[in-house]
Motif scaffolding. Structure first.
Motif, mmCIF file in Angstrom:
data_model
loop_
_atom_site.group_PDB
_atom_site.id
_atom_site.type_symbol
_atom_site.label_atom_id
_atom_site.label_comp_id
_atom_site.label_asym_id
_atom_site.label_seq_id
_atom_site.Cartn_x
_atom_site.Cartn_y
_atom_site.Cartn_z
ATOM 1 N N GLN B 225 2.876 7.179 -7.557
ATOM 2 C CA GLN B 225 1.848 6.243 -7.999
ATOM 3 C C GLN B 225 0.503 6.595 -7.380
ATOM 4 O O GLN B 225 -0.546 6.493 -8.017
ATOM 5 C CB GLN B 225 2.285 4.843 -7.552
ATOM 6 C CG GLN B 225 1.579 3.727 -8.251
ATOM 7 C CD GLN B 225 1.942 2.389 -7.664
ATOM 8 O OE1 GLN B 225 2.747 2.281 -6.742
ATOM 9 N NE2 GLN B 225 1.342 1.350 -8.179
ATOM 10 N N TYR B 226 0.541 7.032 -6.135
ATOM 11 C CA TYR B 226 -0.687 7.180 -5.356
ATOM 12 C C TYR B 226 -0.353 8.060 -4.157
ATOM 13 O O TYR B 226 0.737 7.938 -3.592
ATOM 14 C CB TYR B 226 -1.128 5.785 -4.892
ATOM 15 C CG TYR B 226 -2.435 5.724 -4.144
ATOM 16 C CD1 TYR B 226 -3.651 5.719 -4.829
ATOM 17 C CD2 TYR B 226 -2.451 5.615 -2.750
ATOM 18 C CE1 TYR B 226 -4.850 5.640 -4.139
ATOM 19 C CE2 TYR B 226 -3.654 5.530 -2.059
ATOM 20 C CZ TYR B 226 -4.845 5.541 -2.764
ATOM 21 O OH TYR B 226 -6.032 5.456 -2.079
ATOM 22 N N ILE B 228 -1.114 8.916 -0.384
ATOM 23 C CA ILE B 228 -1.772 8.351 0.804
ATOM 24 C C ILE B 228 -2.161 9.486 1.740
ATOM 25 O O ILE B 228 -1.308 10.247 2.219
ATOM 26 C CB ILE B 228 -0.832 7.354 1.522
ATOM 27 C CG1 ILE B 228 -0.554 6.150 0.604
ATOM 28 C CG2 ILE B 228 -1.453 6.884 2.833
ATOM 29 C CD1 ILE B 228 0.489 5.193 1.138
ATOM 30 N N ALA B 242 3.284 7.559 -2.461
ATOM 31 C CA ALA B 242 3.549 6.133 -2.612
ATOM 32 C C ALA B 242 4.037 5.832 -4.021
ATOM 33 O O ALA B 242 3.573 6.432 -4.994
ATOM 34 C CB ALA B 242 2.285 5.336 -2.317
ATOM 35 N N GLY B 243 4.970 4.891 -4.106
ATOM 36 C CA GLY B 243 5.470 4.498 -5.417
ATOM 37 C C GLY B 243 6.561 3.457 -5.287
ATOM 38 O O GLY B 243 6.952 3.069 -4.181
ATOM 39 N N ARG B 298 -0.347 11.724 -8.685
ATOM 40 C CA ARG B 298 -0.010 10.592 -9.538
ATOM 41 C C ARG B 298 0.480 11.076 -10.909
ATOM 42 O O ARG B 298 -0.137 11.955 -11.511
ATOM 43 C CB ARG B 298 -1.244 9.711 -9.711
ATOM 44 C CG ARG B 298 -1.021 8.516 -10.663
ATOM 45 C CD ARG B 298 -2.219 7.604 -10.663
ATOM 46 N NE ARG B 298 -2.188 6.631 -11.744
ATOM 47 C CZ ARG B 298 -1.539 5.465 -11.690
ATOM 48 N NH1 ARG B 298 -0.873 5.137 -10.593
ATOM 49 N NH2 ARG B 298 -1.552 4.636 -12.710
ATOM 50 N N THR B 338 5.538 5.577 -17.139
ATOM 51 C CA THR B 338 5.563 5.328 -15.684
ATOM 52 C C THR B 338 4.120 5.374 -15.174
ATOM 53 O O THR B 338 3.291 4.623 -15.659
ATOM 54 C CB THR B 338 6.495 6.300 -14.907
ATOM 55 O OG1 THR B 338 5.963 7.612 -14.954
ATOM 56 C CG2 THR B 338 7.894 6.262 -15.462
ATOM 57 N N THR B 339 3.823 6.275 -14.235
ATOM 58 C CA THR B 339 2.445 6.324 -13.715
ATOM 59 C C THR B 339 1.639 7.436 -14.374
ATOM 60 O O THR B 339 0.531 7.757 -13.938
ATOM 61 C CB THR B 339 2.468 6.541 -12.193
ATOM 62 O OG1 THR B 339 3.236 7.716 -11.913
ATOM 63 C CG2 THR B 339 3.111 5.357 -11.497
ATOM 64 N N ASP B 341 -0.488 9.309 -17.348
ATOM 65 C CA ASP B 341 -1.354 9.102 -18.515
ATOM 66 C C ASP B 341 -1.320 10.353 -19.368
ATOM 67 O O ASP B 341 -1.455 11.460 -18.854
ATOM 68 C CB ASP B 341 -2.797 8.844 -18.075
ATOM 69 C CG ASP B 341 -2.998 7.409 -17.642
ATOM 70 O OD1 ASP B 341 -3.030 6.535 -18.514
ATOM 71 O OD2 ASP B 341 -3.108 7.162 -16.417
#
Lengths: 301, 417
Positions: B225-226, B228, B242-243, B298, B338-339, B341
């Motif tokens: 997701q992201y 860190i 992160a997720g 991501r 999901t995350t 695009d």
């Protein structure tokens, strides 16, 4: 197979952390709207968790009506410092001074509605594209229809009849220039969830949430704090009572609860037994049946 | 205490709002000021009795029209569980709202008016619940009071529903409860009027349905997701992925594969503010650190080394169309999975489903708002996915109109085509 369910608090926490990380990933200039109330304090705590071991990747924005409980401001400054976050203050007094907002007059005058002007100006000046707020769907019927990611047009307005569908946990943060989003990571929390979480995580709160003695007066079924700028009717008289705040907002609209609760455990017991909703003591919601819906459409929190 | 999310589909006529009002009222989740407001409104509207349906009133337009337009979320708790109700309108023109409410639900309540029995609308509601992969369906046969609480009425409706359901979704967990929302029979309190029924009240079922298997606990899926990156002195070279865990169990030491690069590595730690964890499972939000310095951002996914999801540019999905502007065959849309695009091109419309008869329409295949259709997409990037039936997170997509930025469709991936 065993039971692999999280507790309701852990599941709500995970959901909120997920939403906060989506904000950091999808937006260029997010900001956390910090009121000094328990919900926004919980948001700061969740943000620390979401980005650990990094710092919170957005500043805090406080819209200061000038009519605050002084304890809230001290607490705000201390918290911002301890989490190493940048604090931005939007002043309603300033908006009045430069003629952007007009002070209400009369007995029920409040700066609550004026905050919208200051908030939208602050978002625009700082080019914030996502404003994270601590609003919860259980608070109020207009808020029950909010999305996690709530789209606002270039005037900051909410169009409740034309909201984007929100499926699963896929949040569509796409927008045009000048538009922004309001994001509500604790949408699915109730007042009880927030207090249970505060207890479980040992989160520090301003003293006004706990019992203290204060000069108060009674109006339309609500105890209000007697402050110098509060105009009173001749029939209203100041009394000295043991009270606490169930919600914290501007002094002029925050109803106080007669209470002797002086710990989070006491407060949880009190809420479990109470028969009045949290916003039942909010003077700003008493203006009409759709008071919150109308304010939200204009761009309120 | 566990959390159960459920959805209720039905119209005012089925007594949906009354049922929710009854659940809230009898479980003592209504506060005095809310009760006062409803009493005032009941009197003002000229109702003779306390109108329980008014507890679920929302926006001004809804109050004016006396209907639910949008999804509203309600909350209550008992000592056993906390509940989130997605209260959705039941009319055919609000199918998209039903789909929205159903997307995150563990359970669905399907309401049947005992006077009318199983009707087209019942098929539609049950089908949507099944299409959206809701694991548990609770069929409430309401208004039993108007049918003298007769067992034969209940039995015949139950039989009708089952013979339909066995054809459309045979494996579904289904429960049946005869109720009267208006009088409270079998909602929170057992009914004295129906001694022939002893299988528990609605609340009892909501409190005890086993939900620990509702997540995909088999296939290791972790969409990033992201990333860190503290860039501080203390955590100089730290990279935490992160997720939220979308499937399976993750432990330090697990050998994993990174998609799309298919590079193999190993989990070093599962980090949280309050210390490292020895295990992560759905739906926990965590941060993973890996042994090797791999290129990961991501939209990428960490998966089990011998358990890689399907990879394809060609996606076949059942969609619910959500926008007044119809789906454009050969049109381009933004896509979220999901995350990740991506963009996609609508290659073909296989069929549009007649949602009342469940017939597949292959002539004149226009997909309008509230339609359910089976379509073929071609994406700009490969998607790594599981069929929606296996995993509701890695098997779902949304489509976004690139001009208006509106979310126009919800999609459930059927299989690798």
């Amino acid at each position: 197979m065993g039971n692999y369910n999280l507790t309701h608090l852990k599941e709500l926490e995970s959901e909120a952390i997920y939403v906060l990380r989506e904000v950091a990933a999808q937006f260029e200039r997010p900001v956390l709207l910090f009121s000094g109330g328990k919900d926004s304090i919980v948001l700061v705590h969740l943000s620390l968790k979401a980005f650990y071991p990094a710092r919170i990747p957005f500043p805090l924005l406080h819209i200061d009506t000038g009519h605050n409980f002084p304890e809230t401001l001290e607490f705000r400054d201390r918290l911002a410092k301890s989490v190493n976050a940048r604090l931005i203050i939007g002043s309603v007094q300033e908006s009045i001074d430069i003629g952007r907002a007009v002070e209400e007059t009369g007995i029920n005058a409040s700066r609550n509605v004026l905050q919208t002007v200051t908030l939208l100006d602050a978002l625009e000046q700082n080019k914030f594209d996502a404003a994270i707020g601590g609003a919860r769907r259980d608070e109020e019927k207009a808020r029950a229809k909010e999305r996690f990611f709530s789209h606002r047009d270039e005037f900051g307005q909410w169009d409740p009849k034309n909201q984007r569908p929100e499926l699963w946990y896929m949040f569509n943060g796409k927008k045009r220039m000048g538009e922004h989003f309001r994001v509500f990571p604790i949408s699915n929390w109730t007042e009880m969830d927030v207090w249970q979480y505060i207890l479980a995580e040992n989160i520090d709160l301003p003293g006004i949430y706990f019992t203290h003695e204060r000069n108060v007066f009674f109006r339309d079924g609500v105890w209000l704090a007697a402050a110098p700028f509060m105009e009173m009717k001749p029939t209203e008289k100041v009394e000295f009572k043991r009270v606490r705040c169930r919600t914290v907002g501007d002094i002029s609209c925050t109803g106080l609860t007669l209470s002797c609760a002086d710990s989070v455990e006491d407060i949880i017991q009190e809420i479990a037994a109470t028969r009045v909703t949290e916003r039942g003591g909010r003077y700003d919601d008493k203006r009409s049946e759709a008071a919150m819906e109308d304010r939200k459409k204009e761009g309120y929190f | 205490m566990e959390l159960l999310r459920f959805t209720t589909a039905g119209s005012v006529d089925d007594g949906k709002s009354t049922l929710i009002g009854r659940l809230l009222y009898d479980s003592k989740s209504i506060f005095e000021d809310q009760l006062d407001a409803v009493k005032r409104a009941s009197v003002q509207k000229g109702s003779a009795h306390l109108n329980l349906a008014l507890f679920t009133d929302g926006l001004r337009a809804e109050r004016e029209q006396g209907i639910t337009i949008d999804v509203a979320y309600r909350y209550f708790a008992t000592p056993q569980r906390k509940f989130i109700i997605a209260d959705t309108p039941g009319h055919i023109q609000y199918t998209r709202n039903m789909v929205t409410g159903a997307s995150t639900a563990n359970a669905a309540i399907v309401l049947i008016d005992a006077r009318n029995g199983v009707i087209e609308q019942t098929h539609r509601h049950a089908f949507i619940a099944s299409l959206l992969g809701i694991p548990h369906i609770i069929v409430c046969i309401n208004k039993m009071d108007l049918m003298e609480y007769r067992e034969d009425v209940y039995k015949s409706i139950l039989y009708d529903f089952q013979s339909f359901a066995n054809k459309v979704f045979p494996a579904q967990d289904m429960r049946f409860i005869p109720i009267s929302a208006l009088h409270g029979d079998n909602v929170v309190k057992p009914s004295l009027n129906m001694p022939w029924y002893a299988d528990g009240t609605l609340l009892h079922h909501l409190e005890t349905i086993p939900i620990s298997q509702d997540h995909d606990l088999v296939h290791q899926r972790f969409p990033i997701q992201y990333v860190i990156r503290p860039e501080s002195d203390e955590f100089h070279d730290y990279r935490g992925y992160a997720g939220q865990v979308a499937g399976g169990f993750f432990h330090p030491g697990d050998k994993i594969m990174v998609l799309p690069s298919r590079i193999e590595s190993e989990i070093v730690s599962i980090d949280t503010l309050t210390g490292p964890l020895s295990e992560a499972h759905p739906p926990m939000s965590v941060a993973l650190t890996l042994k090797d310095d791999v290129d990961l951002s991501r939209g990428d996914m960490i998966v089990g080394i011998d358990d890689v999801p399907a990879e394809s540019y060609d996606i076949k999905a059942m969609i619910c169309w959500m926008n007044p502007k119809p789906l454009q065959l050969h049109g381009k849309y933004a896509l979220k999975h999901t995350t990740k695009d991506a963009r996609c091109f609508v290659q073909d419309i296989d069929y549009v489903l007649n949602i009342s008869t469940l017939e597949k329409v292959t002539q004149n295949k226009t997909v309008r708002m509230n339609d359910i259709a089976c379509i073929q997409l071609r994406t700009t990037k490969p998607l790594f996915f599981d069929p929606y039936k296996i995993n509701r997170i890695t098997g779902s997509i949304i489509l976004i109109d690139e001009a208006s930025n509106e979310t126009v469709a919800a999609g459930m991936i059927v299989l690798n085509s």
